[in-house]
Design an enzyme around this catalytic site. Structure first.
Site, PDB file in Angstrom:
ATOM      1  N   HIS A 262       0.868  -1.177   0.000  1.00 61.83           N
ATOM      2  CA  HIS A 262       0.000   0.000   0.000  1.00 61.83           C
ATOM      3  C   HIS A 262       0.905   1.227   0.000  1.00 61.83           C
ATOM      4  O   HIS A 262       1.539   1.544   1.002  1.00 61.83           O
ATOM      5  CB  HIS A 262      -0.899  -0.014   1.234  1.00 61.83           C
ATOM      6  CG  HIS A 262      -1.690   1.245   1.389  1.00 61.83           C
ATOM      7  ND1 HIS A 262      -2.712   1.571   0.540  1.00 61.83           N
ATOM      8  CD2 HIS A 262      -1.587   2.273   2.257  1.00 61.83           C
ATOM      9  CE1 HIS A 262      -3.223   2.729   0.891  1.00 61.83           C
ATOM     10  NE2 HIS A 262      -2.546   3.182   1.939  1.00 61.83           N
ATOM     11  N   ASP A 264       1.065   5.108  -0.240  1.00 61.02           N
ATOM     12  CA  ASP A 264       0.324   6.367  -0.206  1.00 61.02           C
ATOM     13  C   ASP A 264       0.866   7.296  -1.287  1.00 61.02           C
ATOM     14  O   ASP A 264       2.059   7.607  -1.297  1.00 61.02           O
ATOM     15  CB  ASP A 264       0.452   7.018   1.169  1.00 61.02           C
ATOM     16  CG  ASP A 264      -0.384   6.295   2.220  1.00 61.02           C
ATOM     17  OD1 ASP A 264      -1.553   6.007   1.939  1.00 61.02           O
ATOM     18  OD2 ASP A 264       0.143   6.020   3.310  1.00 61.02           O
ATOM     19  N   ASP A 374      -7.363   1.605   2.851  1.00 62.01           N
ATOM     20  CA  ASP A 374      -7.000   2.615   3.844  1.00 62.01           C
ATOM     21  C   ASP A 374      -7.804   3.904   3.751  1.00 62.01           C
ATOM     22  O   ASP A 374      -7.493   4.872   4.424  1.00 62.01           O
ATOM     23  CB  ASP A 374      -5.503   2.945   3.701  1.00 62.01           C
ATOM     24  CG  ASP A 374      -4.965   3.765   4.861  1.00 62.01           C
ATOM     25  OD1 ASP A 374      -5.445   3.575   6.001  1.00 62.01           O
ATOM     26  OD2 ASP A 374      -4.078   4.591   4.636  1.00 62.01           O
ATOM     27  N   HIS A 579      -6.402   9.563  -0.645  1.00 62.93           N
ATOM     28  CA  HIS A 579      -6.996   9.605   0.687  1.00 62.93           C
ATOM     29  C   HIS A 579      -6.100  10.174   1.788  1.00 62.93           C
ATOM     30  O   HIS A 579      -6.493  10.133   2.964  1.00 62.93           O
ATOM     31  CB  HIS A 579      -7.493   8.197   1.087  1.00 62.93           C
ATOM     32  CG  HIS A 579      -6.401   7.177   1.230  1.00 62.93           C
ATOM     33  ND1 HIS A 579      -6.230   6.163   0.327  1.00 62.93           N
ATOM     34  CD2 HIS A 579      -5.455   6.987   2.173  1.00 62.93           C
ATOM     35  CE1 HIS A 579      -5.223   5.401   0.697  1.00 62.93           C
ATOM     36  NE2 HIS A 579      -4.730   5.889   1.829  1.00 62.93           N
TER      37      HIS A 579
END
Length: 1018
Positions: A262, A264, A374, A579
């Site tokens: 994951h 970001d 997330d 996000h």
């Protein structure tokens, strides 16, 4: 008998840490190192290779915060190193911290011919080398001095989030760049021992299996000689083999382990660093796949693939080959893993349109599962959007963070506001950064809520957030847990295979969850970084305008449609909806870049040379005409059309003693000497009058709270903030002024703490019962919260809030823990509270956070209190978040129904645009009028987008939805020549012919149904 297990474990742990693990490296050989420090931003490899390098000694500090140093490493593999049972690698230590990879220095190893060989990070700091003795070593290490952000500092201000404030001292010390000889037998023994040692921690204390495993590990310590680990490691593996071969029972829980990272797209690092994080992670994965044919890797976010294609073409081609093999699996189908609470309706569609379009073009594949582990809660509109985009499956992890209640399922059907369902899974491993340890695997089995009927769950494994991905140690653990007594079964797998197995086993029996998936945490993300949120809101609406007028110009005047420029601008906006960007939870650098990019979007759309003026010029619209991009008539101008406006009778402002009174034909609003609304009397259709402000309360009340969350500052609002509040009820200035429309207004100035507020209040002309409140704040606070409150004399148990393609109702009471946990909620352009026959709507132009509660009036009866959250002042990760000036526009419509709220929300966010120039009207006899391309017969049906088709065919695409939450029959009129109309999915692929009559397309819409029409032009 005395229990000696704790003593046994002490012995085992010491053997592993002090003798066996260090023996993995048989020999070490130092290489020659030279360095070149990049003077500014990162440079491509070709640039770095041509730079001037100077000798650099191991043990020397390097790397200013956010800087880059290139190390050139040369030498040779020692000729006398044995080759049987060994392998040769490069081992790098850039000065690693103890914390997780991705939050500190990182590196990338490049070959001299420009191949990115592998990423380098703590716990994954090896690089493959030639295996022959005497082979030359020649590598370049691109070392990124990203500041370390220890997790125990995640509530503290830091200067590291901005290059301008970061210290100017080197952050790291180079500890090692060596050729190392790996003993493969010892390495495998370590993996064996770690797998069994992990089991000991999760097996029941009195179980036979645990006692047996402890005994085996003790025997391992007996047979492995600390003075000759290499010579005795094979015997150690023989000792543990039987314990590792004991199989899991036939009915054991099965964990589908999916390699993942994951990453970001921005957070505690800027977007430019994310580009490098993606490259390093993919290089890691490709190196791992070269060594292990079983490894699979799920990677989301088309944007991240696009970065590789643009900046790392050689690496991208290697990735493309693994995608073709099915080992790297594009998932999610979205441009980025976006926020879903605040992203607008059409933007949510475009996340899929751009994401899936990219995956189809680049790889010829279409992801069918949404992958949002997330994001901070999930809109109730999402199931319909996902299904219409071809994604029937949905995965997230974040709801495990809830602070009050637990979602009662891990595998279930999620039903949206329109009734659409998607098959949903929350991995019970409770992390998207699993390492496949025994503790995590057993946690997944124990927590799995559906275990009585189902046996499959998914575990995304690999270092994430800051990237890195799966490691060979994690994969080794997964292999040893494939069938291991005391552990769930592990199969290294793909998301599609998991969803197929889960649905085949449990799809018909799975329970349902209806409505939004509200995250009981991170409620402050609806408000933090107000400028970023305003930029997003404005950009979404400007893009709507640009597409509408560009499509109109193409159809009416034959103008070229700006496909490429619109796509480019959409992608900028979609990236900023990630996000940790749109929610306001990134470092200052990230938000500064986002705000600059929004300014560039606005200039490209409505600047003098922008797309909107260009389209209006192509249409030949006369100066002074008004373009109405909203889906409702305003000032006599039809929706989606251009014409001359019809001004209404202006409002009035009078003085009555100490009070000021704003009046038009629809409402009379009285403000006292404090500038607070004490009365709002609305005229009703039957001629009666209704007071909207409850006795004992005042509207337009600014409230100032202390706001110190327990942990995540930019993310959280904790309920204790309500205990400390100051009403800002003193006016320094109260005087008449001019409203933006030229009518009368009341100007109010207040000062408080270190900040000030200037408000302008006015009524529109005619009979519109809407009080406009423009609030300009000069904000200089720390850990404070500012809200605008409007108590209204409405008795209701629930409030209605706009979301994408519709609205949701939420209780305003706190009867249950679920109700109480929703003390801060998200809404798009409006909220509404009402009782039969009367309500109040509060619209906004840039806010998302609200709290809507109940309070007693002067007689002790419950009334509704609507509060809009204007500003916060968190200290982490941006210690100067939202400092400075902000302007908010709210519109309070008294006597409103939901339909009025919808109109107000669109009107506030799509203001009428007065045409500044043109060559005279070309439509309706040169009057400056342009008829709409699309009309709808039902006020409940809203046209959300008018554009030309993504495939550049010239077809007109119209997206509309039912907005009231009821069934609607509608006739869609098409004001241009065409040869046919088809219904499509959100990707503009045909679903079937539309029923077209003489007067247009006839549709029957379900509540909140979204429909996309594709019209073939003649």
């Amino acid at each position: 008998m005395h229990d000696t297990t704790p003593l046994s474990l002490l012995r085992i742990d010491r053997y592993l840490a002090e003798w066996i693990e260090p023996a993995v490296v048989r020999a070490r050989h130092r290489l020659a190192v030279e360095s070149w420090e990049v003077p500014d931003e990162p440079v491509p490899f070709a640039h770095a290779r041509g730079a001037q390098y100077a000798p650099f000694a191991v043990g020397t500090p390097w790397g200013l915060p956010w800087g880059t140093v290139w190390f050139h490493v040369t030498g040779a593999v020692p000729a006398d190193w044995p080759q049987d049972g060994t392998r040769v690698e490069l081992a790098v230590d850039l000065g690693w911290m103890a914390q997780q990879p991705g939050f500190q220095a990182e590196g990338a190893a490049w070959s001299p011919d420009g191949v990115l060989v592998k990423g380098i990070s703590p716990r994954n700091a090896w690089v493959p080398l030639p295996q022959e003795g005497g082979a030359a070593v020649d590598l370049y290490i691109e070392a990124a001095a990203n500041p370390d952000v220890p997790q125990d500092a995640w509530t503290k201000p830091t200067p590291m989030g901005d290059r301008a404030t970061a210290p100017k001292d080197p952050q790291y010390t180079l500890r090692a760049i060596d050729v190392v000889l790996i003993d493969e037998t010892v390495a495998e023994l370590v993996a064996d021992a770690r797998a069994l040692r992990g089991l000991v921690d999760v097996l029941p204390a009195g179980s036979t299996r645990r006692a047996q495993v402890v005994a085996v590990l003790e025997e391992l310590c007996d047979v492995v000689d600390p003075e000759d680990v290499a010579g005795t490691a094979a015997r150690g593996r023989e000792v543990v083999a039987a314990a590792l071969a004991a199989p899991a029972p036939a009915g054991a829980h099965t964990v589908h382990a999916v390699g993942h990272a994951h990453i970001d797209s921005a957070w505690l690092w800027p977007v430019r660093e994310t580009v490098r994080k993606v490259s390093r992670t993919v290089a890691n994965v490709l190196a791992l796949m070269d060594a292990d044919p079983d490894v699979t890797f799920a990677m989301s976010s088309a944007q991240q693939y696009a970065w590789l294609e643009e900046h790392y073409p050689e690496l991208f081609e290697r990735l493309r080959a693994r995608v073709a093999e099915g080992r790297i699996v594009p998932v999610g189908g979205m441009w980025v893993e976006s926020d879903t609470n605040m992203v607008g309706s059409e933007a949510l569609v475009r996340q899929f349109l751009e994401g899936k379009g990219y995956f189809e073009r680049a790889f010829g594949v279409e992801p069918t599962s949404v992958w949002l582990p997330d994001s901070f809660g999930y809109t109730g509109a999402f199931p319909q959007v996902a299904r219409l985009a071809g994604c029937p499956d949905f995965l997230t992890q974040k709801l495990s963070w809830n602070d009050t209640n637990r979602i009662p399922h891990h595998t279930f059907w999620w039903e949206g506001i329109d009734g659409t369902r998607v098959f949903t899974h929350f991995p019970p491993v409770d992390t998207y950064n699993s390492d496949l340890s025994a503790r995590e695997l057993v946690h997944a089995e124990v927590e799995f809520r559906e275990k009585a009927h189902a046996t499959h769950s998914l575990a995304p494994f690999g270092y994430g957030d800051g990237g890195g991905g799966p490691t060979r140690e994690m994969v080794a653990q997964g292999h040893r847990s494939a069938s291991l007594e005391g552990s769930p079964r592990v199969v290294i797998d793909s998301p599609d295979d998991f969803f197929a197995a889960a649905k085949a086993e449990y799809g018909e029996l799975a329970p349902s969850w209806v409505g939004e998936l509200y995250l009981e945490y991170h409620r402050g993300t609806y408000t933090s970084q107000s400028r970023t949120k305003r930029g997003n809101r404005r950009s979404e609406h400007l893009l709507r305008e640009a597409e509408l007028w560009a499509a109109t110009a193409a159809v009416r005047a034959g103008a070229d449609y700006p496909y490429e420029e619109l796509q480019r601008l959409w992608r900028v906006v979609l990236l900023n909806q990630f996000h940790d960007i749109l929610p306001g939870s990134s470092i200052a650098w990230v938000h500064r870049e986002a705000e600059r990019s929004y300014e560039e979007v606005a200039e490209a759309l409505v600047g003098p040379a922008g797309l909107v003026p260009a389209a209006l010029r192509a249409l030949g619209v006369a100066p002074g005409a008004v373009a109405n991009a909203a889906p409702f008539e305003r000032d006599g101008v039809a929706p989606l059309a251009i014409a001359a406006p019809s001004p209404a009778t202006p409002a009035e402002l009078t003085r009555d003693g100490d009070d000021w009174v704003l009046t038009n034909a629809g409402v009379t609003v009285r403000l006292d000497a404090r500038g607070l609304v004490v009365s709002a009397v609305v005229g009703r259709p039957d001629g009666s009058r209704r007071e909207a402000i409850p006795a004992g309360h005042v509207g337009n009340l600014l409230q100032f709270h202390q706001d110190i969350p327990n942990t995540w500052e930019a993310w959280d609002i904790d309920r204790h903030y309500r205990r400390l509040v100051t009403d800002l009820d003193v006016a320094d200035v109260l005087e008449p002024a001019a409203a933006p429309d030229g009518g009368p207004a009341l100007r109010i100035v207040r000062t408080f703490s270190g900040s000030s507020v200037e408000q302008l209040l006015w009524l529109a002309g005619g009979d519109d019962p809407t009080l406009h409140v423009r609030t300009h704040v000069d904000w200089h606070e720390r850990q404070k919260l500012l809200k605008l409150a409007f108590p209204v004399d409405v008795h209701s148990h629930e409030a209605t809030s706009e979301i994408q393609f519709g609205h949701v109702t939420r209780p305003t009471h706190a009867n249950t823990s679920w109700d109480a946990a929703r003390f801060e909620t998200v809404a798009h352009r409006w909220v509404h509270v009402g009782e039969p026959g009367f309500g109040v709507a509060v619209a906004n132009d840039a806010s998302y956070g609200h709290d809507i509660t109940r309070a007693p009036d002067a007689d002790g009866r419950s009334v509704s209190v609507v509060r809009v959250t204007l500003l916060r002042a968190p200290l982490f990760p941006d210690p100067v978040a939202d400092q400075g000036e902000h302007t908010f526009h709210n519109a309070v419509t008294f006597g409103a129904g939901v339909a009025d709220a919808i109109r107000s929300g669109y009107g506030l966010n799509l203001p009428l645009r007065t045409v500044a120039g043109g060559a005279g009207g070309t439509d309706a006899g040169g009057t400056g009028e342009v008829a709409p391309l699309v009309t709808v017969s039902s006020p409940a049906v809203v046209v959300e987008a008018v554009k030309l088709a993504q495939d550049r065919s010239g077809d007109v695409v119209v997206r509309l939805y039912e907005s009231h939450g009821a069934r609607a029959a509608v006739r869609v009129g098409l004001g241009f020549a065409h040869t046919g109309v088809v219904l499509t999915d959100l990707l503009e692929r045909p679903l079937g012919e539309a029923a077209e009559g003489e007067d247009g397309v006839e549709l029957e819409l379900r509540p909140f149904q979204v429909v996309t029409l594709r019209v073939r032009r003649s």
